[in-house]
Write a protein that holds these residues in place. Structure first.
Motif, PDB file in Angstrom:
ATOM      1  N   SER A 115       0.796  -1.197   0.029  1.00  0.00           N
ATOM      2  CA  SER A 115       0.098  -0.046   0.106  1.00  0.00           C
ATOM      3  C   SER A 115       0.754   1.320   0.093  1.00  0.00           C
ATOM      4  CB  SER A 115      -0.900  -0.016   1.199  1.00  0.00           C
ATOM      5  OG  SER A 115      -0.183   0.110   2.321  1.00  0.00           O
ATOM      6  N   HIS A 116       2.012   1.085   0.762  1.00  0.00           N
ATOM      7  CA  HIS A 116       2.932   2.418   0.838  1.00  0.00           C
ATOM      8  C   HIS A 116       4.138   1.903   1.181  1.00  0.00           C
ATOM      9  CE1 HIS A 116       1.517   1.537   5.101  1.00  0.00           C
ATOM     10  NE2 HIS A 116       2.687   2.296   5.403  1.00  0.00           N
ATOM     11  N   MET A 117       5.018   3.107   1.083  1.00  0.00           N
ATOM     12  CA  MET A 117       6.568   2.636   1.370  1.00  0.00           C
ATOM     13  C   MET A 117       7.008   4.065   1.951  1.00  0.00           C
ATOM     14  SD  MET A 117       9.546   1.178   1.707  1.00  0.00           S
ATOM     15  CE  MET A 117       9.213  -0.503   0.576  1.00  0.00           C
ATOM     16  N   MET A 118       7.572   3.883   3.135  1.00  0.00           N
ATOM     17  CA  MET A 118       8.132   5.298   3.840  1.00  0.00           C
ATOM     18  C   MET A 118       9.409   5.110   4.132  1.00  0.00           C
ATOM     19  SD  MET A 118       6.093   7.215   7.127  1.00  0.00           S
ATOM     20  CE  MET A 118       5.080   7.646   6.304  1.00  0.00           C
ATOM     21  N   VAL A 119      10.337   6.101   3.766  1.00  0.00           N
ATOM     22  CA  VAL A 119      11.871   6.207   4.242  1.00  0.00           C
ATOM     23  C   VAL A 119      11.893   7.512   5.205  1.00  0.00           C
ATOM     24  CG1 VAL A 119      12.522   4.984   2.175  1.00  0.00           C
ATOM     25  CG2 VAL A 119      12.617   7.487   1.973  1.00  0.00           C
ATOM     26  N   GLY A 120      13.145   7.390   6.153  1.00  0.00           N
ATOM     27  CA  GLY A 120      13.459   8.221   6.997  1.00  0.00           C
ATOM     28  C   GLY A 120      14.380   9.433   6.288  1.00  0.00           C
ATOM     29  N   ALA A 121      14.025  10.679   6.780  1.00  0.00           N
ATOM     30  CA  ALA A 121      14.748  11.826   6.354  1.00  0.00           C
ATOM     31  C   ALA A 121      15.040  12.570   7.264  1.00  0.00           C
ATOM     32  CB  ALA A 121      14.337  12.409   5.255  1.00  0.00           C
ATOM     33  N   ASN A 122      16.754  13.170   7.366  1.00  0.00           N
ATOM     34  CA  ASN A 122      17.072  14.188   8.144  1.00  0.00           C
ATOM     35  C   ASN A 122      16.556  15.236   7.936  1.00  0.00           C
ATOM     36  OD1 ASN A 122      18.315  12.372  10.072  1.00  0.00           O
ATOM     37  ND2 ASN A 122      19.808  12.090   8.525  1.00  0.00           N
ATOM     38  N   ASP A 123      16.290  15.787   6.602  1.00  0.00           N
ATOM     39  CA  ASP A 123      15.796  17.024   5.952  1.00  0.00           C
ATOM     40  C   ASP A 123      14.957  16.731   4.661  1.00  0.00           C
ATOM     41  OD1 ASP A 123      15.675  19.534   4.427  1.00  0.00           O
ATOM     42  OD2 ASP A 123      17.747  20.160   5.014  1.00  0.00           O
ATOM     43  N   VAL A 124      13.619  16.774   5.387  1.00  0.00           N
ATOM     44  CA  VAL A 124      12.519  16.595   4.531  1.00  0.00           C
ATOM     45  C   VAL A 124      12.613  17.695   3.095  1.00  0.00           C
ATOM     46  CG1 VAL A 124      10.102  16.304   4.156  1.00  0.00           C
ATOM     47  CG2 VAL A 124      11.166  15.371   6.289  1.00  0.00           C
ATOM     48  N   GLN A 125      13.013  18.679   3.497  1.00  0.00           N
ATOM     49  CA  GLN A 125      13.101  19.583   2.451  1.00  0.00           C
ATOM     50  C   GLN A 125      13.862  19.271   1.160  1.00  0.00           C
ATOM     51  OE1 GLN A 125      10.755  22.041   1.151  1.00  0.00           O
ATOM     52  NE2 GLN A 125       9.306  21.337   2.985  1.00  0.00           N
ATOM     53  N   GLU A 126      15.103  18.910   1.544  1.00  0.00           N
ATOM     54  CA  GLU A 126      16.163  18.518   0.763  1.00  0.00           C
ATOM     55  C   GLU A 126      15.853  17.200   0.158  1.00  0.00           C
ATOM     56  OE1 GLU A 126      20.939  17.942   1.551  1.00  0.00           O
ATOM     57  OE2 GLU A 126      19.904  16.897   2.659  1.00  0.00           O
ATOM     58  N   SER A 127      15.178  16.192   0.932  1.00  0.00           N
ATOM     59  CA  SER A 127      14.548  15.325   0.186  1.00  0.00           C
ATOM     60  C   SER A 127      13.547  15.165  -0.496  1.00  0.00           C
ATOM     61  CB  SER A 127      14.332  13.910   1.158  1.00  0.00           C
ATOM     62  OG  SER A 127      15.334  13.662   2.052  1.00  0.00           O
ATOM     63  N   LYS A 128      12.703  16.160  -0.696  1.00  0.00           N
ATOM     64  CA  LYS A 128      11.830  16.590  -1.541  1.00  0.00           C
ATOM     65  C   LYS A 128      12.167  16.840  -2.882  1.00  0.00           C
ATOM     66  CE  LYS A 128       7.352  19.023  -1.783  1.00  0.00           C
ATOM     67  NZ  LYS A 128       7.545  19.393  -3.356  1.00  0.00           N
ATOM     68  N   VAL A 129      13.250  17.754  -2.558  1.00  0.00           N
ATOM     69  CA  VAL A 129      13.933  18.469  -3.761  1.00  0.00           C
ATOM     70  C   VAL A 129      14.494  17.066  -4.880  1.00  0.00           C
ATOM     71  CG1 VAL A 129      15.936  19.710  -4.887  1.00  0.00           C
ATOM     72  CG2 VAL A 129      14.538  20.478  -3.096  1.00  0.00           C
ATOM     73  N   PHE A 130      15.264  16.208  -4.177  1.00  0.00           N
ATOM     74  CA  PHE A 130      15.568  14.987  -4.769  1.00  0.00           C
ATOM     75  C   PHE A 130      14.501  13.911  -5.350  1.00  0.00           C
ATOM     76  CE2 PHE A 130      16.471  10.322  -4.251  1.00  0.00           C
ATOM     77  CZ  PHE A 130      17.715  10.124  -5.071  1.00  0.00           C
ATOM     78  N   TYR A 131      13.474  13.643  -4.652  1.00  0.00           N
ATOM     79  CA  TYR A 131      12.448  12.763  -4.723  1.00  0.00           C
ATOM     80  C   TYR A 131      11.475  13.387  -5.938  1.00  0.00           C
ATOM     81  CZ  TYR A 131      13.931   9.147  -1.878  1.00  0.00           C
ATOM     82  OH  TYR A 131      14.459   8.090  -1.204  1.00  0.00           O
ATOM     83  N   ASP A 132      11.258  14.960  -5.981  1.00  0.00           N
ATOM     84  CA  ASP A 132      10.594  15.366  -6.833  1.00  0.00           C
ATOM     85  C   ASP A 132      11.237  15.094  -8.403  1.00  0.00           C
ATOM     86  OD1 ASP A 132       8.430  16.424  -4.946  1.00  0.00           O
ATOM     87  OD2 ASP A 132       9.211  18.526  -5.336  1.00  0.00           O
ATOM     88  N   ALA A 133      12.511  15.465  -8.134  1.00  0.00           N
ATOM     89  CA  ALA A 133      13.320  15.465  -9.274  1.00  0.00           C
ATOM     90  C   ALA A 133      13.283  13.976 -10.086  1.00  0.00           C
ATOM     91  CB  ALA A 133      14.796  15.854  -9.297  1.00  0.00           C
ATOM     92  N   THR A 167       9.713  11.026   5.647  1.00  0.00           N
ATOM     93  CA  THR A 167       9.286  11.458   7.052  1.00  0.00           C
ATOM     94  C   THR A 167      10.684  11.325   7.897  1.00  0.00           C
ATOM     95  OG1 THR A 167       7.766  11.190   8.862  1.00  0.00           O
ATOM     96  CG2 THR A 167       8.961   9.226   7.665  1.00  0.00           C
ATOM     97  N   PRO A 168      10.616  12.575   8.890  1.00  0.00           N
ATOM     98  CA  PRO A 168      11.383  12.504   9.813  1.00  0.00           C
ATOM     99  C   PRO A 168      11.235  11.348  10.652  1.00  0.00           C
ATOM    100  CG  PRO A 168      10.270  14.625   9.885  1.00  0.00           C
ATOM    101  CD  PRO A 168       9.760  13.748   8.753  1.00  0.00           C
ATOM    102  N   PRO A 169      12.111  10.676  11.280  1.00  0.00           N
ATOM    103  CA  PRO A 169      11.699   9.572  12.342  1.00  0.00           C
ATOM    104  C   PRO A 169      10.751   9.835  13.393  1.00  0.00           C
ATOM    105  CG  PRO A 169      13.999   9.429  11.752  1.00  0.00           C
ATOM    106  CD  PRO A 169      13.534  10.637  11.038  1.00  0.00           C
TER     107      PRO A 169
END
Length: 126
Positions: free
Chosen positions: A3-21, A51-53
């Motif tokens: 149904s879903h997959m979730m990974v942890g991130a220390n900086d969600v905004q930085e990760s959003k830039v990466f995953y949006d790309a 998500t942040p942990p």
């Protein structure tokens, strides 16, 4: 199956830039940040989230864990990989290309996201 997959991130905004790309290179819409600071990518077949942990400790990558994204063809996998490298990701494993094994020929491209999570674009060759 999932149904879903979730990974942890220390900086969600930085990760959003990466995953949006990288997900944008596959035709997916940009992620949506919720009121808890998590980023969600919604598709017809499931949800991917960053998500942040929840325990407040730093995010760490899972040794032996890989999140795979389906690529429609090798060109899309290459575009995914290039977008990731250009947006904070680090190439890992072998260079993008065909691997042969028990599942037949697969076109694979691997990256580490800004928090160290291993992600892959996979296209199953005919």
């Amino acid at each position: 199956m999932f149904s879903h997959m979730m990974v942890g991130a220390n900086d969600v905004q930085e990760s959003k830039v990466f995953y949006d790309a990288i997900l944008g290179a596959m035709g997916h819409k940009p992620g949506v940040i919720d009121e808890k600071g998590r980023c969600f990518y919604f598709t017809e077949t499931g949800i991917f989230a960053v998500t942040p942990p929840i325990d407040g400790k730093p995010a760490t990558h899972g040794n032996g864990c890989t999140v795979g994204f389906a690529a429609k063809d090798p060109a899309q996998a290459d575009a995914w990989h290039a977008a990731g490298v250009a947006n904070g990701g680090v190439s890992c494993e072998d260079a993008p290309g065909v691997r042969e094994g028990g599942l037949g020929k697969l076109y694979l491209a691997y990256l580490r996201d800004p928090s160290g999570n291993k992600v892959c674009a996979l296209h199953m060759m005919g």
